[in-house]
Scaffold this motif. Sequence first.
Motif, PDB file in Angstrom:
ATOM      1  N   TYR A   1       0.834  -1.188   0.000  1.00  0.00           N
ATOM      2  CA  TYR A   1       0.000   0.000   0.000  1.00  0.00           C
ATOM      3  C   TYR A   1       0.872   1.243   0.000  1.00  0.00           C
ATOM      4  N   ALA A   2       0.407   2.282  -0.675  1.00  0.00           N
ATOM      5  CA  ALA A   2       1.169   3.532  -0.749  1.00  0.00           C
ATOM      6  C   ALA A   2       1.481   4.078   0.636  1.00  0.00           C
ATOM      7  N   SER A   3       0.568   3.894   1.564  1.00  0.00           N
ATOM      8  CA  SER A   3       0.789   4.405   2.926  1.00  0.00           C
ATOM      9  C   SER A   3       1.875   3.629   3.668  1.00  0.00           C
ATOM     10  N   ASP A   4       2.234   2.447   3.179  1.00  0.00           N
ATOM     11  CA  ASP A   4       3.266   1.627   3.822  1.00  0.00           C
ATOM     12  C   ASP A   4       4.668   1.888   3.288  1.00  0.00           C
ATOM     13  N   ILE A   5       4.777   2.643   2.199  1.00  0.00           N
ATOM     14  CA  ILE A   5       6.103   2.864   1.602  1.00  0.00           C
ATOM     15  C   ILE A   5       6.413   4.355   1.455  1.00  0.00           C
ATOM     16  N   MET A   6       6.079   5.123   2.457  1.00  0.00           N
ATOM     17  CA  MET A   6       6.309   6.566   2.395  1.00  0.00           C
ATOM     18  C   MET A   6       7.787   6.921   2.258  1.00  0.00           C
ATOM     19  N   GLU A   7       8.681   6.016   2.645  1.00  0.00           N
ATOM     20  CA  GLU A   7      10.106   6.308   2.504  1.00  0.00           C
ATOM     21  C   GLU A   7      10.522   6.438   1.038  1.00  0.00           C
ATOM     22  N   TYR A   8       9.672   5.984   0.105  1.00  0.00           N
ATOM     23  CA  TYR A   8       9.967   6.098  -1.324  1.00  0.00           C
ATOM     24  C   TYR A   8       9.229   7.275  -1.965  1.00  0.00           C
ATOM     25  N   ALA A   9       8.524   8.049  -1.172  1.00  0.00           N
ATOM     26  CA  ALA A   9       7.840   9.226  -1.700  1.00  0.00           C
ATOM     27  C   ALA A   9       8.867  10.312  -1.990  1.00  0.00           C
ATOM     28  N   VAL A  10       8.861  10.812  -3.212  1.00  0.00           N
ATOM     29  CA  VAL A  10       9.816  11.855  -3.591  1.00  0.00           C
ATOM     30  C   VAL A  10       9.143  13.223  -3.655  1.00  0.00           C
ATOM     31  N   ILE A  11       7.829  13.253  -3.729  1.00  0.00           N
ATOM     32  CA  ILE A  11       7.064  14.497  -3.661  1.00  0.00           C
ATOM     33  C   ILE A  11       5.890  14.266  -2.726  1.00  0.00           C
ATOM     34  N   THR A  12       5.719  15.129  -1.748  1.00  0.00           N
ATOM     35  CA  THR A  12       4.558  15.073  -0.854  1.00  0.00           C
ATOM     36  C   THR A  12       4.070  16.505  -0.620  1.00  0.00           C
ATOM     37  N   GLU A  13       3.484  17.080  -1.643  1.00  0.00           N
ATOM     38  CA  GLU A  13       2.956  18.438  -1.553  1.00  0.00           C
ATOM     39  C   GLU A  13       1.455  18.366  -1.333  1.00  0.00           C
ATOM     40  N   GLU A  53      -0.037  16.694  -4.443  1.00  0.00           N
ATOM     41  CA  GLU A  53       0.729  15.822  -5.329  1.00  0.00           C
ATOM     42  C   GLU A  53       1.592  14.902  -4.476  1.00  0.00           C
ATOM     43  N   ILE A  54       1.439  13.606  -4.708  1.00  0.00           N
ATOM     44  CA  ILE A  54       2.245  12.586  -4.045  1.00  0.00           C
ATOM     45  C   ILE A  54       2.897  11.774  -5.159  1.00  0.00           C
ATOM     46  N   ALA A  55       4.208  11.633  -5.111  1.00  0.00           N
ATOM     47  CA  ALA A  55       4.920  10.869  -6.143  1.00  0.00           C
ATOM     48  C   ALA A  55       5.915   9.942  -5.465  1.00  0.00           C
ATOM     49  N   TYR A  56       6.038   8.758  -6.015  1.00  0.00           N
ATOM     50  CA  TYR A  56       6.945   7.739  -5.494  1.00  0.00           C
ATOM     51  C   TYR A  56       7.974   7.374  -6.546  1.00  0.00           C
ATOM     52  N   ASN A  57       9.173   7.035  -6.110  1.00  0.00           N
ATOM     53  CA  ASN A  57      10.174   6.443  -6.988  1.00  0.00           C
ATOM     54  C   ASN A  57      10.304   4.978  -6.568  1.00  0.00           C
ATOM     55  N   ILE A  58       9.644   4.108  -7.316  1.00  0.00           N
ATOM     56  CA  ILE A  58       9.665   2.676  -6.981  1.00  0.00           C
ATOM     57  C   ILE A  58      10.469   1.875  -8.000  1.00  0.00           C
ATOM     58  N   GLU A  59      11.176   2.582  -8.856  1.00  0.00           N
ATOM     59  CA  GLU A  59      12.000   1.920  -9.860  1.00  0.00           C
ATOM     60  C   GLU A  59      13.065   1.054  -9.174  1.00  0.00           C
ATOM     61  N   GLY A  60      13.217  -0.165  -9.655  1.00  0.00           N
ATOM     62  CA  GLY A  60      14.227  -1.071  -9.129  1.00  0.00           C
ATOM     63  C   GLY A  60      13.856  -1.768  -7.829  1.00  0.00           C
ATOM     64  N   LEU A  61      12.603  -1.604  -7.382  1.00  0.00           N
ATOM     65  CA  LEU A  61      12.179  -2.228  -6.131  1.00  0.00           C
ATOM     66  C   LEU A  61      11.476  -3.567  -6.345  1.00  0.00           C
ATOM     67  N   PHE A  63       8.652  -4.179  -8.095  1.00  0.00           N
ATOM     68  CA  PHE A  63       7.216  -4.155  -8.345  1.00  0.00           C
ATOM     69  C   PHE A  63       6.948  -4.469  -9.804  1.00  0.00           C
ATOM     70  N   LYS A  64       5.947  -5.303 -10.064  1.00  0.00           N
ATOM     71  CA  LYS A  64       5.577  -5.646 -11.431  1.00  0.00           C
ATOM     72  C   LYS A  64       4.329  -4.902 -11.869  1.00  0.00           C
ATOM     73  N   THR A  65       3.483  -4.516 -10.926  1.00  0.00           N
ATOM     74  CA  THR A  65       2.266  -3.775 -11.247  1.00  0.00           C
ATOM     75  C   THR A  65       2.052  -2.682 -10.210  1.00  0.00           C
ATOM     76  N   PHE A  66       1.252  -1.715 -10.592  1.00  0.00           N
ATOM     77  CA  PHE A  66       0.827  -0.652  -9.681  1.00  0.00           C
ATOM     78  C   PHE A  66      -0.651  -0.438  -9.914  1.00  0.00           C
ATOM     79  N   GLU A  67      -1.436  -0.495  -8.870  1.00  0.00           N
ATOM     80  CA  GLU A  67      -2.877  -0.326  -8.978  1.00  0.00           C
ATOM     81  C   GLU A  67      -3.304   0.767  -8.018  1.00  0.00           C
TER      82      GLU A  67
END
Length: 86
Positions: A1-13, A53-61, A63-67
Motif C-alpha cells: 500500500y502507498a501508505s506503507d512505503i512513504m520512505e519512497y515518496a519523492v514528492i509530498t505536496e 501531489e504525491i509521487a513515489y520512486n519505486i524503480e528497481g524495487l 514491483f511488477k504492477t501498480f494499482e
Amino acid sequence: YASDIMEYAVITEVGYGELQLDSSSGGSDITLADENMEPVIFENGLGVHARSEIAYNIEGLGFKTFEAVVGIDYSQVVQGNVPSSV
C-alpha cells in the motif's frame, strides 16, 4: 500500500492540511463511492485535500504492477469533481 512505503515518496505536496496515512484528509475512514454511489471503505491509503501531489520512486524495487483507486471522499462526492492522474 502507498501508505506503507512513504520512505519512497519523492514528492509530498499537500494543498491544504496534512497528508493522512490510512485515513481521509479529515481523519475519518477512507470512504469512496462505487459505481452505484454506495460507500466503500478502504483500510489503507492516503488522504489529501485538493491540489496535492504525491509521487513515489519505486524503480528497481521489484514491483511488477501498480494499482490505484482515486476518488472524492464519500461525504463530499456531491460537491464537485477533482481531476486526478496516476
